[in-house]
Design an enzyme around this catalytic site. Structure first.
Site, PDB file in Angstrom:
ATOM      1  CG  MET A   1      17.518  67.070 -30.896  1.00 54.67           C
ATOM      2  SD  MET A   1      16.206  66.518 -31.998  1.00 54.67           S
ATOM      3  CE  MET A   1      16.257  64.777 -31.655  1.00 54.67           C
TER       4      MET A   1
ATOM      5  CB  SER B   1      14.171  58.319 -36.907  1.00 55.17           C
ATOM      6  OG  SER B   1      13.565  59.034 -35.844  1.00 55.17           O
TER       7      SER B   1
ATOM      8  CG  HIS C   1      18.282  58.302 -35.266  1.00 56.50           C
ATOM      9  ND1 HIS C   1      19.571  58.774 -35.204  1.00 56.50           N
ATOM     10  CD2 HIS C   1      17.481  59.376 -35.119  1.00 56.50           C
ATOM     11  CE1 HIS C   1      19.552  60.089 -35.020  1.00 56.50           C
ATOM     12  NE2 HIS C   1      18.281  60.486 -34.958  1.00 56.50           N
TER      13      HIS C   1
ATOM     14  CG  MET D   1      20.264  68.305 -36.872  1.00 49.65           C
ATOM     15  SD  MET D   1      19.496  66.682 -36.739  1.00 49.65           S
ATOM     16  CE  MET D   1      17.834  67.017 -37.332  1.00 49.65           C
TER      17      MET D   1
ATOM     18  CG  HIS E   1      19.646  63.299 -32.514  1.00 50.57           C
ATOM     19  ND1 HIS E   1      18.893  63.647 -33.630  1.00 50.57           N
ATOM     20  CD2 HIS E   1      20.239  64.450 -32.096  1.00 50.57           C
ATOM     21  CE1 HIS E   1      19.018  64.938 -33.859  1.00 50.57           C
ATOM     22  NE2 HIS E   1      19.817  65.454 -32.945  1.00 50.57           N
TER      23      HIS E   1
ATOM     24  CG  ASP F   1      15.185  61.517 -33.226  1.00 50.03           C
ATOM     25  OD1 ASP F   1      16.277  62.066 -33.442  1.00 50.03           O
ATOM     26  OD2 ASP F   1      14.609  60.795 -34.065  1.00 50.03           O
TER      27      ASP F   1
ATOM     28  CG  ASP G   1      18.279  63.002 -37.978  1.00 51.06           C
ATOM     29  OD1 ASP G   1      17.211  62.644 -38.513  1.00 51.06           O
ATOM     30  OD2 ASP G   1      18.427  63.135 -36.746  1.00 51.06           O
TER      31      ASP G   1
ATOM     32  CG  MET H   1      13.034  65.798 -29.469  1.00 53.33           C
ATOM     33  SD  MET H   1      11.707  66.111 -30.638  1.00 53.33           S
ATOM     34  CE  MET H   1      12.348  65.271 -32.083  1.00 53.33           C
TER      35      MET H   1
HETATM   36  C1  DX5 Z   1      14.227  65.399 -36.071  1.00 48.40           C
HETATM   37  C2  DX5 Z   1      14.890  64.112 -35.703  1.00 48.40           C
HETATM   38  C3  DX5 Z   1      14.915  63.108 -36.789  1.00 48.40           C
HETATM   39  C4  DX5 Z   1      13.564  62.731 -37.325  1.00 48.40           C
HETATM   40  C5  DX5 Z   1      13.738  62.498 -38.781  1.00 48.40           C
HETATM   41  O1  DX5 Z   1      14.487  66.348 -35.098  1.00 48.40           O
HETATM   42  O2  DX5 Z   1      16.234  64.320 -35.310  1.00 48.40           O
HETATM   43  O3  DX5 Z   1      15.657  61.957 -36.428  1.00 48.40           O
HETATM   44  O4  DX5 Z   1      13.003  61.597 -36.736  1.00 48.40           O
HETATM   45  O5  DX5 Z   1      12.510  62.279 -39.325  1.00 48.40           O
HETATM   46  P1  DX5 Z   1      12.250  62.306 -40.888  1.00 48.40           P
HETATM   47  O6  DX5 Z   1      13.151  61.276 -41.509  1.00 48.40           O
HETATM   48  O7  DX5 Z   1      10.801  61.976 -40.972  1.00 48.40           O
HETATM   49  O8  DX5 Z   1      12.578  63.706 -41.370  1.00 48.40           O
HETATM   50 ZN    ZN Z   2      17.494  62.462 -35.004  1.00 48.01          ZN
END
Ligand code: DX5
Ligand code: ZN
Length: 217
Positions: A68, A8, A33, A137, A66, A35, A175, A37
Site C-alpha cells: 500500500m 495478516s 499476508h 479490498m 501487499h 501489509d 482482504d 503502508m
Molecule cells: C488493511 C490490510 C489488511 C488487514 C486486514 O489495509 O490490507 O490485510 O490486515 O485486517 P482485518 O482482517 O482485521 O480486516
Molecule cells: Zn492486506
C-alpha cells in the site's frame, strides 16, 4: 482447488512477532499476508523491508506481500531480496501497471493487482492476463479490524466472470473484514484466498480459527 487462508500479521503482536509466526507455521494457513503502508497511499504506516526480512527467517509458508505504497515499482527488487513470494500492487498506485507486473514476474515472484473498494473490476479487462492474482479490498486499506463492505460479494462475482473468460489460473483474494460469518459467502461468490487479521489474532484460539476458515468448503 481448495481455497487458501492467509493470516495478516498486521494484527499480530509487533513487540514480539516470533510466537505469532510460529503459531501460523503450526496452523493450516497457506500464506503469510504482510501489509506494507507508507503513510501516503494510505493514512497509516505499518512496517518495512527489515521486518519482512526478519519474518522470512522463520516463516514456513510463502510471503504474500501487499504493497500500500505510491510508486511501488521503486521497491520490486528490494522486496524480492527481502523474501517476498507474491507481490501485489494497487491499481490506483501504478501509472504503468503492465510494466510493473512484468518486472515482478521477471524477478521470479507471483504478481498481484489490488483494487480499492471504489475501483471497478471492469478496469482489469486489458490487464488481467498479466496477473497471477487479483486482491479485492473489502475495506478501505490502511487499518485492521474494519467493517466489511457488502458490495464485495457482487464485485467478486463480476471478477470471477472476467477471470474465467480471460485468465482462469488467476486467483481471487479478498482482504478486509473477513470473518467466520462472511467467509463462506465470499468463497461461494468466487474467492480463492481469504486474508484475515483481526478474526484470527483476536480469537481465543487462533489455530482453531484458521482451521475453521480452512474447513468452510
Ligand atoms: C488493511 C490490510 C489488511 C488487514 C486486514 O489495509 O490490507 O490485510 O490486515 O485486517 P482485518 O482482517 O482485521 O480486516
Ligand atoms: Zn492486506
Amino acid at each position: 482447488m481448495k481455497h487458501l487462508v492467509a493470516p495478516s500479521l498486521l494484527s499480530a503482536d509487533f513487540s514480539n512477532l516470533r510466537p505469532d509466526i510460529e503459531m501460523v507455521n503450526q496452523s493450516q494457513a497457506d500464506w503469510f499476508h504482510l501489509d506494507i503502508m507508507d503513510g501516503t497511499f494510505v493514512p497509516n504506516i505499518s512496517f518495512g523491508l527489515p521486518v519482512v526480512k526478519a519474518i522470512k527467517k522463520y516463516a514456513a509458508m510463502p510471503l504474500d506481500v501487499h504493497l500500500m505504497i505510491v510508486q511501488p515499482e521503486r521497491y520490486i527488487m528490494e522486496f524480492k531480496e527481502a523474501g517476498a513470494n507474491i507481490l501485489s500492487v494497487h491499481y490506483e498506485a501504478c501509472t504503468h501497471l503492465h510494466r510493473t507486473l512484468h518486472t515482478i514476474r521477471q524477478q521470479g515472484m507471483k504478481a498481484g493487482i489490488v483494487l480499492n473498494p471504489h475501483t471497478s473490476v471492469i478496469l482489469l479487462d486489458d490487464i488481467i492476463s498479466e496477473a497471477d492474482l487479483v486482491l479485492i479490498m473489502s475495506v478501505n486499506p490502511g487499518y485492521g479490524g474494519q467493517q466489511f463492505i457488502e458490495n464485495t460479494y457482487g464485485k467478486i462475482g463480476r471478477l470471477k466472470e472476467l477471470v474465467l473468460r480471460k485468465n482462469p489460473d488467476c486467483l481471487i483474494e479478498v482482504d478486509g473484514g473477513v470473518t467466520l460469518d462472511n467467509a463462506r459467502m465470499l468463497l461461494e461468490a468466487g474467492a480463492d484466498v481469504l486474508v484475515a487479521g483481526n478474526t484470527i489474532f483476536a480469537a481465543a484460539d487462533p489455530i482453531a480459527t484458521i482451521l475453521r476458515l480452512k474447513n468452510l468448503s
